[in-house]
Motif scaffolding. Structure first.
Motif, PDB file in Angstrom:
ATOM      1  N   PRO A  11      30.394  34.830  17.233  1.00 12.73           N
ATOM      2  CA  PRO A  11      31.652  34.096  17.015  1.00 12.73           C
ATOM      3  C   PRO A  11      31.525  32.601  17.295  1.00 12.73           C
ATOM      4  CG  PRO A  11      32.080  36.135  18.198  1.00 12.73           C
ATOM      5  CD  PRO A  11      30.574  35.957  18.147  1.00 12.73           C
ATOM      6  N   GLU A  12      30.777  32.232  18.333  1.00 11.84           N
ATOM      7  CA  GLU A  12      30.595  30.818  18.655  1.00 11.84           C
ATOM      8  C   GLU A  12      29.755  30.116  17.585  1.00 11.84           C
ATOM      9  OE1 GLU A  12      30.017  33.333  20.793  1.00 11.84           O
ATOM     10  OE2 GLU A  12      31.397  33.026  22.451  1.00 11.84           O
ATOM     11  N   TYR A  13      28.714  30.795  17.113  1.00  6.95           N
ATOM     12  CA  TYR A  13      27.883  30.246  16.037  1.00  6.95           C
ATOM     13  C   TYR A  13      28.722  30.077  14.773  1.00  6.95           C
ATOM     14  CZ  TYR A  13      24.228  29.903  12.483  1.00  6.95           C
ATOM     15  OH  TYR A  13      23.442  29.489  11.430  1.00  6.95           O
ATOM     16  N   ASN A  14      29.495  31.091  14.436  1.00  7.03           N
ATOM     17  CA  ASN A  14      30.346  31.023  13.245  1.00  7.03           C
ATOM     18  C   ASN A  14      31.364  29.886  13.350  1.00  7.03           C
ATOM     19  OD1 ASN A  14      29.020  33.114  11.963  1.00  7.03           O
ATOM     20  ND2 ASN A  14      30.545  34.651  12.496  1.00  7.03           N
ATOM     21  N   ALA A  15      31.860  29.622  14.554  1.00  6.20           N
ATOM     22  CA  ALA A  15      32.788  28.502  14.747  1.00  6.20           C
ATOM     23  C   ALA A  15      32.105  27.173  14.430  1.00  6.20           C
ATOM     24  CB  ALA A  15      33.340  28.503  16.176  1.00  6.20           C
TER      25      ALA A  15
ATOM     26  N   MET B 259      21.123  45.074  17.543  1.00  5.21           N
ATOM     27  CA  MET B 259      21.638  43.720  17.455  1.00  5.21           C
ATOM     28  C   MET B 259      22.784  43.492  18.424  1.00  5.21           C
ATOM     29  SD  MET B 259      21.580  42.648  13.570  1.00  5.21           S
ATOM     30  CE  MET B 259      20.253  43.149  12.549  1.00  5.21           C
ATOM     31  N   LYS B 260      22.862  44.303  19.412  1.00  8.97           N
ATOM     32  CA  LYS B 260      23.893  44.173  20.413  1.00  8.97           C
ATOM     33  C   LYS B 260      23.905  42.774  21.031  1.00  8.97           C
ATOM     34  CE  LYS B 260      25.272  46.989  24.330  1.00  8.97           C
ATOM     35  NZ  LYS B 260      24.751  48.065  25.152  1.00  8.97           N
ATOM     36  N   LEU B 261      22.751  42.251  21.378  1.00  6.84           N
ATOM     37  CA  LEU B 261      22.686  40.919  21.963  1.00  6.84           C
ATOM     38  C   LEU B 261      23.113  39.849  20.976  1.00  6.84           C
ATOM     39  CD1 LEU B 261      19.356  41.098  23.977  1.00  6.84           C
ATOM     40  CD2 LEU B 261      21.680  41.198  24.849  1.00  6.84           C
ATOM     41  N   ALA B 262      22.812  40.034  19.709  1.00  5.13           N
ATOM     42  CA  ALA B 262      23.161  39.036  18.698  1.00  5.13           C
ATOM     43  C   ALA B 262      24.668  38.931  18.518  1.00  5.13           C
ATOM     44  CB  ALA B 262      22.503  39.385  17.365  1.00  5.13           C
ATOM     45  N   HIS B 263      25.393  39.991  18.844  1.00  3.00           N
ATOM     46  CA  HIS B 263      26.846  39.953  18.654  1.00  3.00           C
ATOM     47  C   HIS B 263      27.530  38.931  19.549  1.00  3.00           C
ATOM     48  CE1 HIS B 263      26.963  44.326  17.016  1.00  3.00           C
ATOM     49  NE2 HIS B 263      26.597  43.463  16.102  1.00  3.00           N
ATOM     50  N   ARG B 264      27.013  38.753  20.754  1.00  2.00           N
ATOM     51  CA  ARG B 264      27.694  37.871  21.705  1.00  2.00           C
ATOM     52  C   ARG B 264      27.835  36.442  21.203  1.00  2.00           C
ATOM     53  NH1 ARG B 264      25.042  40.272  27.049  1.00  2.00           N
ATOM     54  NH2 ARG B 264      23.223  39.756  25.841  1.00  2.00           N
ATOM     55  N   PRO B 265      26.780  35.811  20.707  1.00  2.00           N
ATOM     56  CA  PRO B 265      26.948  34.421  20.285  1.00  2.00           C
ATOM     57  C   PRO B 265      27.453  34.252  18.856  1.00  2.00           C
ATOM     58  CG  PRO B 265      24.634  34.986  20.240  1.00  2.00           C
ATOM     59  CD  PRO B 265      25.370  36.178  20.788  1.00  2.00           C
TER      60      PRO B 265
ATOM     61  N   VAL C  82      27.306  42.259  10.931  1.00  2.00           N
ATOM     62  CA  VAL C  82      27.477  41.423  12.118  1.00  2.00           C
ATOM     63  C   VAL C  82      28.307  40.191  11.764  1.00  2.00           C
ATOM     64  CG1 VAL C  82      26.265  40.215  13.977  1.00  2.00           C
ATOM     65  CG2 VAL C  82      25.323  42.323  13.054  1.00  2.00           C
ATOM     66  N   LYS C  83      28.390  39.895  10.469  1.00  2.00           N
ATOM     67  CA  LYS C  83      29.238  38.810   9.946  1.00  2.00           C
ATOM     68  C   LYS C  83      28.766  37.423  10.353  1.00  2.00           C
ATOM     69  CE  LYS C  83      32.827  41.662   8.594  1.00  2.00           C
ATOM     70  NZ  LYS C  83      32.209  42.635   7.776  1.00  2.00           N
ATOM     71  N   VAL C  84      27.447  37.213  10.320  1.00  2.00           N
ATOM     72  CA  VAL C  84      26.897  35.888  10.587  1.00  2.00           C
ATOM     73  C   VAL C  84      27.189  35.002   9.381  1.00  2.00           C
ATOM     74  CG1 VAL C  84      24.792  34.570  10.986  1.00  2.00           C
ATOM     75  CG2 VAL C  84      25.088  36.790  12.076  1.00  2.00           C
ATOM     76  N   LYS C  85      27.811  33.852   9.626  1.00  2.00           N
ATOM     77  CA  LYS C  85      28.132  32.927   8.539  1.00  2.00           C
ATOM     78  C   LYS C  85      26.935  32.038   8.235  1.00  2.00           C
ATOM     79  CE  LYS C  85      33.060  32.913   9.169  1.00  2.00           C
ATOM     80  NZ  LYS C  85      34.285  32.125   9.165  1.00  2.00           N
ATOM     81  N   GLY C  86      26.977  31.376   7.106  1.00  2.00           N
ATOM     82  CA  GLY C  86      25.873  30.542   6.662  1.00  2.00           C
ATOM     83  C   GLY C  86      24.907  31.368   5.842  1.00  2.00           C
ATOM     84  N   GLU C  87      23.823  30.745   5.472  1.00  2.00           N
ATOM     85  CA  GLU C  87      22.808  31.418   4.666  1.00  2.00           C
ATOM     86  C   GLU C  87      21.850  32.200   5.553  1.00  2.00           C
ATOM     87  OE1 GLU C  87      22.828  31.382   1.302  1.00  2.00           O
ATOM     88  OE2 GLU C  87      24.675  30.227   1.505  1.00  2.00           O
TER      89      GLU C  87
ATOM     90  N   GLY D  36      17.189  29.753  26.061  1.00  2.00           N
ATOM     91  CA  GLY D  36      17.220  28.443  25.414  1.00  2.00           C
ATOM     92  C   GLY D  36      18.183  28.356  24.251  1.00  2.00           C
ATOM     93  N   TYR D  37      18.873  29.444  23.966  1.00  2.00           N
ATOM     94  CA  TYR D  37      19.823  29.502  22.854  1.00  2.00           C
ATOM     95  C   TYR D  37      21.145  28.922  23.344  1.00  2.00           C
ATOM     96  CZ  TYR D  37      22.096  31.603  18.740  1.00  2.00           C
ATOM     97  OH  TYR D  37      22.764  31.808  17.557  1.00  2.00           O
ATOM     98  N   ASP D  38      21.300  27.613  23.181  1.00  2.00           N
ATOM     99  CA  ASP D  38      22.432  26.901  23.762  1.00  2.00           C
ATOM    100  C   ASP D  38      23.318  26.332  22.659  1.00  2.00           C
ATOM    101  OD1 ASP D  38      24.186  25.168  25.067  1.00  2.00           O
ATOM    102  OD2 ASP D  38      22.652  24.382  26.418  1.00  2.00           O
ATOM    103  N   LEU D  39      24.375  27.049  22.332  1.00  2.00           N
ATOM    104  CA  LEU D  39      25.266  26.620  21.256  1.00  2.00           C
ATOM    105  C   LEU D  39      26.083  25.391  21.639  1.00  2.00           C
ATOM    106  CD1 LEU D  39      26.366  30.094  19.902  1.00  2.00           C
ATOM    107  CD2 LEU D  39      24.835  28.456  18.803  1.00  2.00           C
ATOM    108  N   ASN D  40      26.308  25.164  22.925  1.00  2.00           N
ATOM    109  CA  ASN D  40      26.997  23.937  23.349  1.00  2.00           C
ATOM    110  C   ASN D  40      26.134  22.717  23.048  1.00  2.00           C
ATOM    111  OD1 ASN D  40      29.342  25.179  24.348  1.00  2.00           O
ATOM    112  ND2 ASN D  40      28.297  25.691  26.245  1.00  2.00           N
TER     113      ASN D  40
END
Length: 129
Positions: free
Chosen positions: A9-13, A1-7, A67-72, A112-116
Protein backbone atom coordinates in the motif's frame (compact mmCIF):
# COMPACT_ATOMS: atom_id res chain seq x y z
CA UNK A 1 4.44 -13.15 -0.64
CA UNK A 2 3.21 -12.45 2.83
CA UNK A 3 6.12 -10.09 3.49
CA UNK A 4 5.56 -8.27 0.20
CA UNK A 5 2.02 -7.38 1.25
CA UNK A 6 3.12 -5.08 4.05
CA UNK A 7 4.83 -2.39 1.96
CA UNK A 8 2.53 -2.67 -1.07
CA UNK A 9 0.00 0.00 0.00
CA UNK A 10 2.82 2.45 0.78
CA UNK A 11 4.58 1.65 -2.50
CA UNK A 12 1.32 2.04 -4.41
CA UNK A 13 0.79 5.44 -2.75
CA UNK A 14 4.17 6.55 -4.13
CA UNK A 15 3.15 5.34 -7.60
CA UNK A 16 -0.01 7.44 -7.30
CA UNK A 17 1.90 10.47 -6.01
CA UNK A 18 4.78 10.46 -8.51
CA UNK A 19 3.46 8.32 -11.37
CA UNK A 20 3.05 11.27 -13.73
CA UNK A 21 6.70 12.28 -13.23
CA UNK A 22 8.35 8.87 -12.86
CA UNK A 23 8.05 5.36 -14.25
CA UNK A 24 7.71 2.70 -11.57
CA UNK A 25 9.14 -0.67 -12.54
CA UNK A 26 9.18 -3.79 -10.39
CA UNK A 27 11.54 -6.54 -11.45
CA UNK A 28 10.22 -9.83 -10.13
CA UNK A 29 13.24 -11.97 -9.24
CA UNK A 30 13.50 -15.47 -7.80
CA UNK A 31 10.87 -16.10 -5.17
CA UNK A 32 12.44 -15.38 -1.78
CA UNK A 33 9.71 -17.17 0.15
CA UNK A 34 9.01 -20.17 -2.05
CA UNK A 35 7.07 -22.87 -0.24
CA UNK A 36 9.84 -25.33 -1.18
CA UNK A 37 12.71 -22.96 -0.34
CA UNK A 38 14.84 -21.93 2.64
CA UNK A 39 12.41 -19.33 4.04
CA UNK A 40 8.88 -20.48 3.20
CA UNK A 41 6.45 -17.69 4.00
CA UNK A 42 3.98 -17.74 1.16
CA UNK A 43 0.79 -19.13 2.61
CA UNK A 44 -1.58 -17.11 0.43
CA UNK A 45 -0.13 -17.70 -3.04
CA UNK A 46 1.87 -20.89 -2.35
CA UNK A 47 4.60 -20.12 -4.87
CA UNK A 48 7.20 -22.83 -5.43
CA UNK A 49 10.71 -22.15 -6.72
CA UNK A 50 10.53 -21.07 -10.35
CA UNK A 51 11.62 -23.81 -12.74
CA UNK A 52 11.31 -21.90 -16.04
CA UNK A 53 10.96 -18.38 -17.39
CA UNK A 54 7.33 -19.20 -18.22
CA UNK A 55 6.75 -20.10 -14.58
CA UNK A 56 8.42 -16.87 -13.40
CA UNK A 57 6.28 -14.80 -15.79
CA UNK A 58 3.13 -16.50 -14.48
CA UNK A 59 4.12 -15.75 -10.88
CA UNK A 60 4.97 -12.14 -11.76
CA UNK A 61 1.50 -11.85 -13.28
CA UNK A 62 0.05 -13.18 -10.02
CA UNK A 63 1.97 -10.51 -8.13
CA UNK A 64 0.40 -7.83 -10.31
CA UNK A 65 -3.12 -9.25 -10.14
CA UNK A 66 -3.46 -10.69 -6.65
CA UNK A 67 -1.12 -8.53 -4.60
CA UNK A 68 -2.12 -5.44 -6.62
CA UNK A 69 1.33 -3.92 -7.07
CA UNK A 70 0.95 -0.77 -9.17
CA UNK A 71 3.35 0.26 -11.91
CA UNK A 72 4.97 -1.98 -14.47
CA UNK A 73 6.22 -5.47 -13.65
CA UNK A 74 8.88 -7.36 -15.58
CA UNK A 75 10.68 -10.56 -14.63
CA UNK A 76 14.35 -11.32 -14.19
CA UNK A 77 15.87 -14.03 -16.36
CA UNK A 78 16.54 -17.49 -14.95
CA UNK A 79 20.22 -16.57 -14.43
CA UNK A 80 18.99 -13.87 -12.01
CA UNK A 81 21.04 -11.18 -13.75
CA UNK A 82 18.99 -8.22 -12.48
CA UNK A 83 19.04 -9.52 -8.91
CA UNK A 84 22.82 -9.88 -9.08
CA UNK A 85 23.48 -6.48 -10.67
CA UNK A 86 21.12 -4.59 -8.36
CA UNK A 87 21.78 -6.58 -5.18
CA UNK A 88 18.08 -7.28 -5.10
CA UNK A 89 17.95 -10.51 -3.18
CA UNK A 90 15.44 -10.31 -1.68
CA UNK A 91 14.64 -6.69 -2.58
CA UNK A 92 16.04 -3.24 -3.19
CA UNK A 93 14.93 0.14 -4.47
CA UNK A 94 16.57 2.41 -7.03
CA UNK A 95 15.88 5.76 -8.67
CA UNK A 96 17.45 6.20 -12.08
CA UNK A 97 17.23 9.59 -13.74
CA UNK A 98 16.32 9.87 -17.44
CA UNK A 99 19.99 10.59 -18.20
CA UNK A 100 20.91 7.17 -16.74
CA UNK A 101 22.47 8.46 -13.53
CA UNK A 102 21.58 6.43 -10.45
CA UNK A 103 20.17 8.99 -8.04
CA UNK A 104 19.47 6.53 -5.25
CA UNK A 105 20.12 2.86 -4.56
CA UNK A 106 18.88 1.38 -1.31
CA UNK A 107 20.62 -1.11 0.86
CA UNK A 108 19.47 -4.68 0.43
CA UNK A 109 16.04 -5.46 1.83
CA UNK A 110 14.16 -6.12 3.83
CA UNK A 111 16.01 -3.77 6.21
CA UNK A 112 17.23 -1.49 3.42
CA UNK A 113 13.79 -1.27 1.81
CA UNK A 114 12.98 2.26 2.94
CA UNK A 115 9.95 3.76 1.24
CA UNK A 116 10.28 6.99 3.26
CA UNK A 117 13.74 7.52 1.79
CA UNK A 118 12.38 6.75 -1.68
CA UNK A 119 9.62 9.31 -1.12
CA UNK A 120 12.19 11.94 -0.09
CA UNK A 121 14.37 11.28 -3.14
CA UNK A 122 11.41 11.41 -5.53
CA UNK A 123 10.06 14.54 -3.86
CA UNK A 124 13.41 16.30 -4.29
CA UNK A 125 13.71 15.26 -7.93
CA UNK A 126 10.16 16.27 -8.78
CA UNK A 127 10.67 19.72 -7.19
CA UNK A 128 13.72 20.26 -9.41
CA UNK A 129 11.69 19.62 -12.57
Amino acid sequence: MKLAHRPVPEYNALVERYGQSATFLTIYIREAHAVDGEWPDDEELSIATHTSIKDRIEKGTQLKQKVKVKGEIVVDNMNNSAAIVWGATPESLAVIRPDGVIEYASAMGPWGYDLNKLDNVLSGLCKKN
